[in-house]
Design an enzyme around this catalytic site. Sequence first.
Site, PDB file in Angstrom:
ATOM      1  N   GLU A 107       0.792  -1.261   0.046  1.00  0.00           N
ATOM      2  CA  GLU A 107       0.055   0.120   0.044  1.00  0.00           C
ATOM      3  C   GLU A 107       0.766   1.352  -0.163  1.00  0.00           C
ATOM      4  O   GLU A 107       2.094   1.373   0.822  1.00  0.00           O
ATOM      5  CB  GLU A 107      -0.759  -0.006   1.087  1.00  0.00           C
ATOM      6  CG  GLU A 107      -1.648   1.493   1.580  1.00  0.00           C
ATOM      7  CD  GLU A 107      -2.136   1.230   2.880  1.00  0.00           C
ATOM      8  OE1 GLU A 107      -3.479   2.123   2.996  1.00  0.00           O
ATOM      9  OE2 GLU A 107      -1.890   0.437   3.770  1.00  0.00           O
ATOM     10  N   HIS A 108       0.506   2.156  -0.726  1.00  0.00           N
ATOM     11  CA  HIS A 108       1.334   3.707  -0.647  1.00  0.00           C
ATOM     12  C   HIS A 108       0.467   4.380   0.314  1.00  0.00           C
ATOM     13  O   HIS A 108      -0.552   4.524   0.367  1.00  0.00           O
ATOM     14  CB  HIS A 108       1.148   4.237  -1.965  1.00  0.00           C
ATOM     15  CG  HIS A 108       1.632   5.754  -2.140  1.00  0.00           C
ATOM     16  ND1 HIS A 108       2.828   5.922  -2.436  1.00  0.00           N
ATOM     17  CD2 HIS A 108       1.115   6.781  -1.690  1.00  0.00           C
ATOM     18  CE1 HIS A 108       3.091   7.194  -2.233  1.00  0.00           C
ATOM     19  NE2 HIS A 108       1.895   7.642  -1.791  1.00  0.00           N
ATOM     20  N   LEU A 109       1.379   5.021   1.089  1.00  0.00           N
ATOM     21  CA  LEU A 109       1.155   5.807   2.200  1.00  0.00           C
ATOM     22  C   LEU A 109       1.506   7.236   2.093  1.00  0.00           C
ATOM     23  O   LEU A 109       2.875   7.269   1.679  1.00  0.00           O
ATOM     24  CB  LEU A 109       1.373   5.462   3.655  1.00  0.00           C
ATOM     25  CG  LEU A 109       0.619   3.910   3.936  1.00  0.00           C
ATOM     26  CD1 LEU A 109       1.096   3.533   5.201  1.00  0.00           C
ATOM     27  CD2 LEU A 109      -0.819   4.240   4.003  1.00  0.00           C
ATOM     28  N   ASP A 206      13.795  -3.005  13.778  1.00  0.00           N
ATOM     29  CA  ASP A 206      14.637  -2.089  13.214  1.00  0.00           C
ATOM     30  C   ASP A 206      14.208  -0.735  13.212  1.00  0.00           C
ATOM     31  O   ASP A 206      14.114  -0.003  12.108  1.00  0.00           O
ATOM     32  CB  ASP A 206      14.919  -2.668  11.675  1.00  0.00           C
ATOM     33  CG  ASP A 206      16.216  -1.691  11.150  1.00  0.00           C
ATOM     34  OD1 ASP A 206      17.004  -1.404  11.798  1.00  0.00           O
ATOM     35  OD2 ASP A 206      16.427  -1.518   9.935  1.00  0.00           O
TER      36      ASP A 206
END
Length: 298
Positions: A107-109, A206
Site C-alpha cells: 500500500e502507498h501511504l 529495526d
Amino acid sequence: MEAMLKKELGTSMLKYTGYSGGGCISEGQSYDTDNGRVFVKINHKSQVLNFVFVCITCTNAITIKAKRMFDGEMASLDAILQTETIKVPKPVKVIELDTGGSAFVMEHLDMKGLTKYSTQLGEKLANLHLHNKRSLDKQMREQQTENEWQHDWVTFYSRHRLQHQLNMVEKSCGDREARELWSHLQLKIPQLFTQVEVVPALLHGDLWGGNVAQTTEGPVIFDPASFYGHTEYELGIMAMFGGFSSSFYSAYHENVPKAPGFTQRNQLYQLFHNLNHWNHFGGGYKGSSLRIMKDLVK
C-alpha cells in the site's frame, strides 16, 4: 518490469506517480493502478547481504535471495498488521523479476517526517509490544491453565546474537580486547535479568528514526524485520541513533514501565547494533562496541 507488474497485480493501468524513494539496499517508486496507489520496493540483484538482525523468515548477516528478504518483510508487516495496534503499509505481493531480483508491492501511504505524533507513537508501540502478553494472559484466563510455551531469551540473545557477532569480529580481525571483554561479560549477562520477566513481544526489529513517519491520521512504522523478543530490545537501536522525543518515551513507559536494571540492559541491546555495524561498516564502530562492553563488566 512494468508489464510484469501489470500482469501480477491484475491491473490494466500502471501509471508512475513521480514519487520515488529508497535506502541502502532497495529502491522504490509509486504507481496508480486499477485498485489504487501502490508503492513498489525493487531490488535488481538476485542476492543481497541481509544485515538486519533476525526477521520472521530470514536470519542475520548472510547473503540471501532478494525474494527471501522481501518475503520476510511481508511476513513482518502482516504480523504487525494483524495486531491492529499501529499503522503499517498493507503488504500486497512479492514478485520475482525476469531480469533477476524481486519487487515487493505494498500500500502507498502519503508519509512525511514524524513531527506531532510522538506521544501516539509511544502509546501504539507499547500496545504492539504488549499485544502478545495480553493475548497470552487472556488465553490463560480462558483455559485456567499454565501456558506451555517456555522461552529462554537470555540464552538466545547471548549465544545467537552477541556471540554470533563477536565470532564475526574474531574471524575478520581477531580483536584481543573484544575477546577478553566478552569472556567476562557473558558470565554477567544473566545477572542483568534477575528482576525481569521477559514475555515474548512482537517487535518491529529495526526501529530507528528512518523507519518512522506520519500520515494525516497518525504515526506509521515501516521496513520491519520482525521477531518475538524482549520489549527493551526495540529501544536499543532507538537510543543508539536517537531521533525520538521525550514525549514518545513518556507515553511508551507509561504503558511499559522501566524494570530494574533497564539502563544496563539498554546498553546491552545497543551492543548488538554496534557490533553488527562494526562487522558490516568497519572499525568506526569498534570504539563504541568496546566502550559498552567495558561499562557492562564494571
